[in-house]
Each structure stands twice: as C-alpha cells, then as structure tokens.
Write a protein that holds these residues in place. Structure first.
Motif, PDB file in Angstrom:
ATOM      1  N   UNK A  33       0.837  -1.205   0.000  1.00 53.74           N
ATOM      2  CA  UNK A  33       0.000   0.000   0.000  1.00 53.74           C
ATOM      3  C   UNK A  33       0.872   1.255   0.000  1.00 53.74           C
ATOM      4  N   UNK A  34       2.022   1.186   0.669  1.00 54.23           N
ATOM      5  CA  UNK A  34       2.899   2.343   0.747  1.00 54.23           C
ATOM      6  C   UNK A  34       3.511   2.699  -0.609  1.00 54.23           C
ATOM      7  N   UNK A  35       3.733   1.709  -1.467  1.00 57.03           N
ATOM      8  CA  UNK A  35       4.275   1.974  -2.800  1.00 57.03           C
ATOM      9  C   UNK A  35       3.161   2.159  -3.833  1.00 57.03           C
ATOM     10  N   UNK A  36       1.916   2.278  -3.352  1.00 52.87           N
ATOM     11  CA  UNK A  36       0.731   2.562  -4.179  1.00 52.87           C
ATOM     12  C   UNK A  36       0.521   1.511  -5.267  1.00 52.87           C
ATOM     13  N   UNK A  37       0.489   0.257  -4.866  1.00 58.74           N
ATOM     14  CA  UNK A  37       0.297  -0.844  -5.798  1.00 58.74           C
ATOM     15  C   UNK A  37      -1.078  -0.745  -6.463  1.00 58.74           C
ATOM     16  N   UNK A  38      -1.091  -0.787  -7.776  1.00 55.16           N
ATOM     17  CA  UNK A  38      -2.339  -0.639  -8.525  1.00 55.16           C
ATOM     18  C   UNK A  38      -3.287  -1.821  -8.302  1.00 55.16           C
ATOM     19  N   UNK A  39      -2.741  -2.966  -7.956  1.00 57.54           N
ATOM     20  CA  UNK A  39      -3.573  -4.156  -7.734  1.00 57.54           C
ATOM     21  C   UNK A  39      -4.496  -3.957  -6.534  1.00 57.54           C
ATOM     22  N   UNK A  40      -4.090  -3.139  -5.584  1.00 57.28           N
ATOM     23  CA  UNK A  40      -4.853  -2.940  -4.353  1.00 57.28           C
ATOM     24  C   UNK A  40      -5.796  -1.740  -4.409  1.00 57.28           C
ATOM     25  N   UNK A  41      -6.059  -1.206  -5.583  1.00 54.05           N
ATOM     26  CA  UNK A  41      -6.904  -0.016  -5.715  1.00 54.05           C
ATOM     27  C   UNK A  41      -8.318  -0.260  -5.188  1.00 54.05           C
ATOM     28  N   UNK A  42      -8.800  -1.498  -5.303  1.00 56.14           N
ATOM     29  CA  UNK A  42     -10.149  -1.812  -4.846  1.00 56.14           C
ATOM     30  C   UNK A  42     -10.244  -1.887  -3.324  1.00 56.14           C
ATOM     31  N   UNK A  43      -9.109  -1.924  -2.644  1.00 56.20           N
ATOM     32  CA  UNK A  43      -9.106  -2.064  -1.194  1.00 56.20           C
ATOM     33  C   UNK A  43      -8.941  -0.748  -0.449  1.00 56.20           C
TER      34      UNK A  43
END
Length: 99
Positions: A33-43
C-alpha cells in the motif's frame, strides 16, 4: 506467577503462530500500500469524487492511510505474539514445577 497464566499451552502456541502470520501478512500489505500498488486499488476507501480530482494526491493519501493502518495492526499482532510467548513460558514453568 501462576495467576498470570490465562491460557493453556496449545492455545498459547496457536496464538504465537497466528500472530507470526499476521505480522508477516500485514507488513507486506503495508509495504505494498505504501508503494501505491495498482492491484490494491479496490481495497482503499475511495469514492467516485476522489477519482474526479485534478491529480492522484487524494488517492495516494488514501493508500498511505491504509498502509499506516496495516502497520498499526501488525504492531498489535506483535503485542499478541509477545503475550502468547509469555504464556508459553509460564506454561513450561508450571509444568517444570509440577515435576
């Protein structure tokens, strides 16, 4: 010392295993989350208005907030692991005293 004993040896060992897994999982999630992962946008708790802005600053702020929450939860799991470790030690001491 026996009055501080509040769970058995199996429960304490289970607490140690679960807290170890929780720390590993939450630290990794916090990093992603700290590196702004695009996969986690829904979370992240974003609304449509957050995406309508002039830049990604609001989204990055939400990513950082979720990252901090993951690190705080990992810290709580560390505390639970410490408590479970103390319970394991107290159970072993009790078992040693009985023999």
């Amino acid at each position: 010392m026996a009055s501080l004993l509040c769970c058995g040896p199996k429960t304490a060992a289970c607490g140690m295993v679960l807290s170890a897994w929780g720390v590993i999982m939450l630290v990794l999630l916090g990093i992603f989350f700290n590196v702004h992962s695009a996969v986690l946008i829904e979370d992240i708790p974003a609304t449509e208005e957050d995406f309508q802005g002039k830049g990604p600053e609001k989204i990055y702020q939400l990513y950082n907030q979720v990252s901090y929450n993951c690190f705080i939860a990992a810290g709580l799991y560390v505390a639970l692991g410490g408590f479970s470790f103390c319970q394991v030690r107290l159970n072993k001491r009790k078992e040693y005293m009985v023999r």
